[in-house]
Design an enzyme around this catalytic site. Structure first.
Site, PDB file in Angstrom:
ATOM      1  N   MET B 235       0.806  -1.214   0.000  1.00 24.24           N
ATOM      2  CA  MET B 235       0.000   0.000   0.000  1.00 24.24           C
ATOM      3  C   MET B 235       0.844   1.270   0.000  1.00 24.24           C
ATOM      4  O   MET B 235       0.497   2.241  -0.671  1.00 24.24           O
ATOM      5  CB  MET B 235      -0.917   0.019   1.219  1.00 24.24           C
ATOM      6  CG  MET B 235      -2.392   0.197   0.916  1.00 24.24           C
ATOM      7  SD  MET B 235      -2.741   0.803  -0.730  1.00 24.24           S
ATOM      8  CE  MET B 235      -4.473   0.551  -0.827  1.00 24.24           C
ATOM      9  N   CYS B 236       1.939   1.270   0.757  1.00 24.38           N
ATOM     10  CA  CYS B 236       2.722   2.513   0.821  1.00 24.38           C
ATOM     11  C   CYS B 236       3.340   2.839  -0.523  1.00 24.38           C
ATOM     12  O   CYS B 236       3.496   4.004  -0.888  1.00 24.38           O
ATOM     13  CB  CYS B 236       3.792   2.441   1.913  1.00 24.38           C
ATOM     14  SG  CYS B 236       4.921   1.073   1.728  1.00 24.38           S
ATOM     15  N   THR B 237       3.668   1.809  -1.284  1.00 26.35           N
ATOM     16  CA  THR B 237       4.199   2.040  -2.627  1.00 26.35           C
ATOM     17  C   THR B 237       3.137   2.690  -3.495  1.00 26.35           C
ATOM     18  O   THR B 237       3.384   3.681  -4.182  1.00 26.35           O
ATOM     19  CB  THR B 237       4.616   0.703  -3.272  1.00 26.35           C
ATOM     20  OG1 THR B 237       5.617   0.098  -2.476  1.00 26.35           O
ATOM     21  CG2 THR B 237       5.127   0.913  -4.686  1.00 26.35           C
ATOM     22  N   SER B 240       2.216   6.390  -1.867  1.00 23.39           N
ATOM     23  CA  SER B 240       3.144   7.530  -1.813  1.00 23.39           C
ATOM     24  C   SER B 240       4.461   7.374  -2.541  1.00 23.39           C
ATOM     25  O   SER B 240       5.153   8.359  -2.754  1.00 23.39           O
ATOM     26  CB  SER B 240       3.427   7.887  -0.359  1.00 23.39           C
ATOM     27  OG  SER B 240       3.873   6.739   0.318  1.00 23.39           O
TER      28      SER B 240
END
Lengths: 533, 462
Positions: B235-237, B240
């Site tokens: 998800m962080c990839t 953001s």
């Protein structure tokens, strides 16, 4: 801007993702000839018509029999008595209106007698259920005309394919497990200075945890080099030590426990492959040393001109290395760091490709060809795939069948297993002999099965003797091949249909690598083998 | 010589002729003619050195295939179309086919029983019609349904079941269904309750075919580790730090669409709607431009959103043919069947590997060994749910857990019904002890991957 997809793009979407628009174009410009529209033949064609082959022509002098209709999806019972080529063309054509279907109501032998050059127009000729004599005659014509020939047959529960092509070059082989081209053992100048721009020790926590693993390995490699006389970690022990070195670089919190830095874990995981020395594979080396690469003339195909140009690059500009591939795998990193690193590799690749381009130009000039005759796009694609170039060269049928040049070793070694696929190949050769002698295949009618066993055995023995093959063929196989009665069960024909069609597509699109040169399928054990005969 | 002039005229005439033929086919001819079954008779009527020990050559075997043998084909797509053709041309006439999908244009490059005019119609129906029209005497019965719409009474009627599915969940469900049909008497398996399952799968130039005798040989779940779970991007990839064009598309699909609701409130992204894909494509390009990422194309966008797996006719032909050969072998006892797994890959030459997949001693589906769950009494129910989904041998999708507490059947957590999910969600953060569960307690778990409820024994660790 609306990206409207044409109807064809939609229909072919799933296959375009495999061979691209350029591969599809090759397919649509191809004209394939099928000889004999038996079930094996129509199944092969089906798998070429569906993906949109440009055109096909069926050559078949037979009339449709009741037996033909029984195992063939593209013959219906109200075509019994009609010419088989025509009947099959109609139902195959119906599969895809993009394709142009043609037929010739003639036996291949007649065509070979009266108009052998008929076959010169085709991109590929596929011969199905051909008697040996026809096969060899056709093989000779096509070999001299440089038209690829794919021989296919279904015999009982055995499938067989033989590819005959003098030289087939592949730029886009799409290898399944390709190693990355990272140059960590010998970073080029731009990569070096990019690595220099990082200061791991001076970075903030966020940057530290989002630095690409390539940079991390490079940095620690510099450290290692300075302490190990500029030698790469070579064995297991050294690689483990190197990994430890990296692990120690993971940031620790105030309590002294290591933080979670996935990029460092990635670096450690990739050490084994990342430190592989950059070198040219023996396969590519062979291409460089080949005759086609040395003697460039105005007739030389683009593939060899480009190979030669890359060789010049390797020797003069690349320091012994191929042009940089330019791609890097995804890795934990923030967008900016990743994109910047990716661009370093991409730009170097472009630079290298333009140097190769200059070599191409001067080669073309030296043989009086216009400099645009090999496009920039083609050169770029070639450079990107330089490490994966493949060439397939098949021996001719004449070489396979001649007593002087038969590949005895391949046959004898493979017969070690006694129950492998090689015995099936020998049986197919034997039933061909039987056909030559008796003008029929063994065991077609029930009453023939018993008496044909001993006749077939004579054929087997004469075959082995003639070629000086010191192997033995179990009686069971002789019995089994009589039992088959030259039947062509649909499921075996269909397996062959899929296999052969894909090899045909490889030849036409020049993508992926065709087999070399004999393929045998055993439907009893669901096993296969490939031999180079 | 072939008529190469006026190709358009000729093509039109061919189309006319064949339309007439496909319709008139042969069904009015009654369905038999001389020599029709010659190519398979040799295998049924003649003895041979490699036949199955149980094989007896007979002129009646053909009649069994034609009149009695009932085959179920699951899926009428890439593999299904091939399977129906292969079976029909191998003497099978009583064939049922189940498929819940309708025909899409992108199917036409390989699902050869369908034409442009059939787009939008149910695959099972069109496939059955085509085969019945082309192969006189063949009676394919279509079911435009999900496999889960049928129960044991439906499946029990078939001699052999062949799957051409594109989903591991569906395979596992089918596997579980056939296991549930097995009858054990005094711990001994009654062989007549076994329905062989032939399973084929393809992806691009790769494929596999396997033969399963439920209760006897390795089942789908015995080798679940052969199918590693699909890895999605972190998800962080996506949120953001995108790096690949795929990350940009996932961002638009998962984060931007729910936020901007471009086609109205409550309108979910329909991967089959070209307008939706167009919107995702444009937004993905914007996202990519923001991060200097190149490579977002319409084709890539569609591929990511629909999780498209490339496919061609040839691989499907090969795998389906191998499966159909096995059906024939088993139905006729003519040969020993594949034992039991074949892998195929024709990227570089043609490669196959045939091996015997082994049964897993404690397989959660076929071993009849009670499955243990080891947790501390203070562990939260969420941990149990996580284990059931993440464990490589279980790989459940949305397990529903019930237990008998104080004589009553209580649902501890259920995800698939919104109201119950809401009501039971607080249980996830409660400890097993708090929920009243005891050491040695039986937990019943239901999931899409199996038609039967699985029983687990809860073992408390200290």
């Amino acid at each position: 801007m609306a990206a409207t997809k044409t109807a064809k793009e939609q229909k072919y979407d799933r296959q375009l993702r495999l061979w691209g628009d350029h591969g599809q174009e090759e397919l649509e410009n191809a004209h394939v000839c099928l000889i004999n529209s038996t079930a094996s033949g129509t199944e092969i064609l089906k798998n070429l018509v569906l993906p949109g082959i440009g055109a096909f022509t069926i050559v078949d002098g037979h009339k449709v029999s009741g037996e033909d209709v029984g195992n063939n999806f593209f013959l219906s019972n109200n075509s019994i008595g009609r010419n088989r080529a025509q009947a099959a063309t109609e139902l195959l054509q119906e599969l895809n209106t993009d394709v142009s279907g043609n037929f010739v109501e003639e036996s291949p032998d007649k065509l070979l007698d009266n108009d052998p050059e008929f076959f010169h127009r085709f991109t590929l000729v596929i011969g199905v259920q051909l008697p040996e004599s026809t096969c060899l005659r056709l093989g000779s014509v096509l070999w001299n005309a440089n038209v690829p020939f794919l021989v296919c047959r279904t015999y009982g529960l055995v499938g067989y394919m033989r590819l005959v092509v003098k030289e087939h070059t592949v730029i886009e082989s799409h290898p399944d497990n390709a190693l990355e081209d990272l140059r960590l053992d010998q970073p080029f100048a731009e990569l070096k200075s990019h690595i220099q721009s990082y200061d791991l020790e001076g970075m903030g926590k966020k940057d530290h945890g989002h630095t690409p693993w390539i940079i991390i390995v490079a940095k620690y490699l510099e450290k290692w080099f300075s302490e190990h006389n500029f030698q790469l970690p070579k064995n297991y022990k050294e690689k483990e030590a190197f990994k430890q070195l990296i692990r120690q670089g993971i940031l620790k919190n105030e309590k002294g426990t290591p933080e979670v830095e996935e990029n460092f874990e990635e670096a450690i995981k990739n050490v084994n492959t990342a430190l592989n020395p950059t070198k040219i594979s023996s396969g590519v080396d062979d291409l460089f040393n080949g005759e086609q690469c040395n003697a460039i003339t105005s007739q030389t195909p683009a593939f060899w001109v480009m190979t030669r140009a890359v060789r010049e690059f390797v020797q003069n500009d690349g320091g012994g290395n191929l042009p940089v591939r330019g791609s890097i795998p995804d890795m934990i990193a923030d967008s900016e760091k990743f994109i910047n690193l990716q661009n370093v590799y991409r730009e170097k690749a472009m630079q290298d490709a333009s140097v190769v381009s200059k070599h191409v130009e001067s080669l073309l000039q030296s043989v009086g060809k216009p400099s645009g005759s090999i496009s920039e796009q083609d050169i770029k694609l070639f450079c990107k795939n330089a490490a994966f170039l493949r060439v397939v060269r098949c021996r001719s049928l004449a070489e396979e069948y001649s007593v002087e040049t038969v590949n005895k070793d391949a046959i004898t070694c493979s017969m070690d297993g006694a129950d492998g696929e090689m015995v099936l190949y020998l049986m197919l050769r034997s039933v061909d002999r039987f056909y030559q002698q008796h003008s029929r295949y063994p065991g077609v009618y029930n009453y023939q099965v018993e008496e044909d066993i001993s006749k077939l055995k004579l054929c087997v023995n004469s075959l082995l003797q003639e070629y000086g093959l010191n192997v033995s063929v179990k009686d069971d196989y002789i019995h089994e091949f009589c039992r088959y009665g030259a039947a062509e069960p649909h499921t075996v024909a269909s397996f062959l249909g899929g296999s052969a069609a894909q090899e045909a597509i490889k030849l036409i699109t020049r993508q992926f690598v065709p087999f070399n040169n004999t393929f045998v399928y055993n439907a009893m054990s669901q096993t296969t083998a490939t031999f180079q005969l | 010589m072939a008529d190469t002039d006026e190709p358009e005229k000729k093509r039109r005439r061919v189309v006319e002729l064949t339309e007439k033929m496909v319709v008139d086919g042969g069904s009015r001819d009654g369905g038999e003619w001389d020599g029709r079954w010659n190519h398979i008779n040799t295998f049924l009527e003649r003895p041979g050195p490699f036949t199955h020990p149980d094989f007896e050559p007979s002129t009646e075997s053909l009649q069994f295939l034609l009149d009695t043998c009932k085959i179920l084909v699951i899926g009428a797509g890439g593999l299904g179309c091939e399977l129906l053709k292969d079976l029909a041309l191998s003497g099978f006439r009583h064939i049922h086919v189940v498929d819940m999908d309708t025909i899409d244009v992108s199917n036409l490059n390989r699902q050869f029983l369908f034409r442009l005019k059939d787009v939008g119609r149910p695959k099972a129906d069109i496939a059955a019609d085509f085969i019945n029209g082309r192969i006189p005497g063949c009676n394919v019965v279509p079911h435009f349904k999900k496999i889960q719409d049928f129960d044991e009474s439906f499946y029990r009627q078939f001699h052999i079941i062949v799957c051409g599915l594109d989903s591991i969940i569906a395979r596992r469900w089918m596997n579980g269904m056939l296991l549930s049909l097995l009858v054990y008497e005094d711990g001994v398996l009654d062989p007549s309750s076994i329905i062989p399952l032939i399973d084929g799968g393809t992806e691009g130039f790769k494929g596999n075919a396997r033969v399963i005798f439920p209760g006897m040989t390795a089942c789908i779940d015995c080798t679940l580790e052969l199918y590693p779970p699909q890895i999605n991007f972190p998800m962080c990839t996506i949120a953001s730090m995108p790096r690949l064009p795929e990350h940009c598309v996932e961002y638009v699909r998962m984060l931007l669409w729910p936020k901007e609701k471009p086609f109205g409130d409550g309108v979910g992204l329909d991967a089959d709607d070209p307008e939706h894909i167009q919107w995702v494509y444009q937004k993905s390009q914007e996202r990519a431009a923001e991060f200097s990422i190149t490579g977002v194309t319409y084709r890539l966008t569609q591929g990511v959103v629909k999780r498209i797996i490339p496919a061609v006719a040839s691989t499907n032909a090969v795998i389906a043919a191998a499966c159909a050969t096995e059906v024939f072998k088993i139905a006729s006892s003519a040969y020993i069947p594949l034992n039991n797994y074949m892998v195929f890959n024709d990227v570089d030459g043609l490669y196959t590997y045939t091996f015997e997949a082994e049964r897993k001693e404690n397989c959660s589906s076929c071993s009849q060994v009670p499955q243990d769950l080891h947790f501390s009494p203070s562990a939260k129910l969420q941990e149990v749910v996580d284990y059931l989904t993440e464990n490589a041998s279980l790989q459940m999708k949305s397990p529903a857990i019930t237990a008998t507490l104080e004589g009553k059947n209580k649902t501890l957590y259920l995800q698939t019904v919104a109201s119950i999910e809401q009501r039971t969600r607080p249980n996830l953060s409660k400890s097993l002890k708090e929920l009243g569960l005891l050491d040695g307690q039986e937990l019943a778990v239901a999931d899409v991957t199996t038609p039967q409820t699985l029983l687990f024994k809860l073992s408390f660790t200290s």
